[in-house]
Structure formats: C-alpha cells, structure tokens
Design a protein around this motif. Structure first.
Motif, short mmCIF file in Angstrom:
data_model
loop_
_atom_site.label_atom_id
_atom_site.label_comp_id
_atom_site.label_asym_id
_atom_site.label_seq_id
_atom_site.Cartn_x
_atom_site.Cartn_y
_atom_site.Cartn_z
N ASP A 41 37.25 48.68 43.03
CA ASP A 41 36.48 48.55 44.25
C ASP A 41 35.69 47.11 44.14
OD1 ASP A 41 34.45 48.11 46.45
OD2 ASP A 41 33.35 49.89 46.24
N GLY A 42 35.99 46.27 44.99
CA GLY A 42 35.50 44.93 44.77
C GLY A 42 36.41 43.79 45.34
N THR A 43 35.66 42.42 45.77
CA THR A 43 36.37 41.49 46.13
C THR A 43 36.59 40.25 45.09
OG1 THR A 43 34.52 40.58 47.02
CG2 THR A 43 35.58 41.79 48.35
N GLU A 44 36.06 40.54 43.95
CA GLU A 44 35.99 39.38 43.05
C GLU A 44 37.05 39.65 41.92
OE1 GLU A 44 34.23 36.46 43.00
OE2 GLU A 44 33.48 37.07 44.84
N GLY A 45 37.55 38.51 41.38
CA GLY A 45 38.54 38.51 40.17
C GLY A 45 39.95 39.20 40.42
N VAL A 46 40.33 39.41 41.79
CA VAL A 46 41.68 39.60 42.02
C VAL A 46 42.76 38.57 41.81
CG1 VAL A 46 43.06 40.71 43.94
CG2 VAL A 46 40.75 41.49 43.79
N PRO A 47 43.68 38.80 40.73
CA PRO A 47 44.40 37.75 40.60
C PRO A 47 45.67 37.36 41.90
CG PRO A 47 44.54 39.37 38.90
CD PRO A 47 43.75 40.11 40.15
N ALA A 48 45.64 36.15 42.04
CA ALA A 48 46.62 35.70 43.04
C ALA A 48 47.94 36.05 42.83
CB ALA A 48 46.39 33.96 43.04
N ALA A 49 48.54 35.93 41.68
CA ALA A 49 49.90 36.41 41.36
C ALA A 49 50.11 37.69 41.70
CB ALA A 49 50.24 36.11 39.72
#
Length: 151
Positions: A12-20
């Motif tokens: 759960d969270g919106t931070e640190g999601v890798p673009a690739a």
C-alpha cells in the motif's frame, strides 16, 4: 502496509514505485509503446500524484497494480488497474478493488474501462453505467452506508 496473498506481497503506497516495473505492466496490457527515456519518469510521477495505490509483487517483480484519484470524502476514481497476463485469474485484481473501496467505503467509486472488463467490475459490486465499447462502472457507497444504518 503489506499483505501476503497466495505467495504474493501487496504493498500500500504511492512512493517508491519503480518506473520500469510500471512500464512493463503497461506494455503487457498494450497500454504503452516505446517512449523516449526522458519521458519514463511519468510512470513514477503518476503514483506520486495519486491519492492511493496498491502494487503486487512476486519477489522483486511487480505483477499487478492499481492507483486511485480521490477527494477522500465523497468520490474516487480507479485510474489504472492492470495485471500481468500470466497472473490473471488469481483473484488478486478483485482483492485490489476491495482494498481500494475500503479506503472510502461509503463514497462513490468509478472506473472508466473497456467493455471487456465490465463483468470483472460487476463481480466487484460495481454497476455498469454506459453499455458501449467503453463505459463507466460505478460503486455507490451511499447504498452500502444506508444498508449498514450510517445514512
């Protein structure tokens, strides 16, 4: 927050999601083509600008995701719900929708999607509002609130 479901981890969270990882899911779904490297940051930024998000991981590989835009009071929109092809049919997408609705259980939820996904959203408690090639599925939390005696 982390949950473990069928050997997968739901984050759960919106931070640190890798673009690739996001780009890989979008490509698998047919939502993205090759884009210039300078534009790839948008796959991370869409999460940072979202209200809520859940990602599903099989060890270090993101295999499913959903992100939501909401006022956190009355309404929310599922912007992207995507599942890697080889992971479809395991019930995790439905679990992601349940987790989303729990964030605003008495609010109104909307998902604009293609007709191919209407039955999925109906199984999640949504109503199909526009019966054509693309349409809006809606979950009315106020109905649930009335049933539970909150309104």
């Amino acid at each position: 927050m982390y949950q473990y479901v069928n050997g997968l981890v739901i984050r759960d969270g919106t931070e640190g999601v890798p673009a690739a990882q996001v780009e890989n899911l979008f490509k698998d779904a047919g939502w993205a083509r090759d884009i210039p490297s300078w534009q790839k940051e948008k796959y991370t930024l869409i999460f940072q600008k979202s209200t809520w998000a859940f990602t599903v991981w099989d060890v270090d590989r993101m295999v499913e995701m959903v992100r939501v835009i909401s006022d956190k009071i009355m309404a929310a929109n599922i912007m992207d719900l995507v599942v890697l092809s080889e992971y479809k049919g395991r019930g995790i997408g439905r679990r992601l929708v349940e987790l989303c609705v729990q964030k605003l259980p008495h609010g109104d939820w909307f998902a604009h999607t293609s007709a191919a996904n209407f039955s999925f959203y109906e199984k999640c408690g949504f109503e199909v509002k526009d019966l054509n090639e693309n349409g809006t599925c809606a979950y009315y939390g106020y109905i649930k609130a009335r049933e539970e005696g909150h309104r």
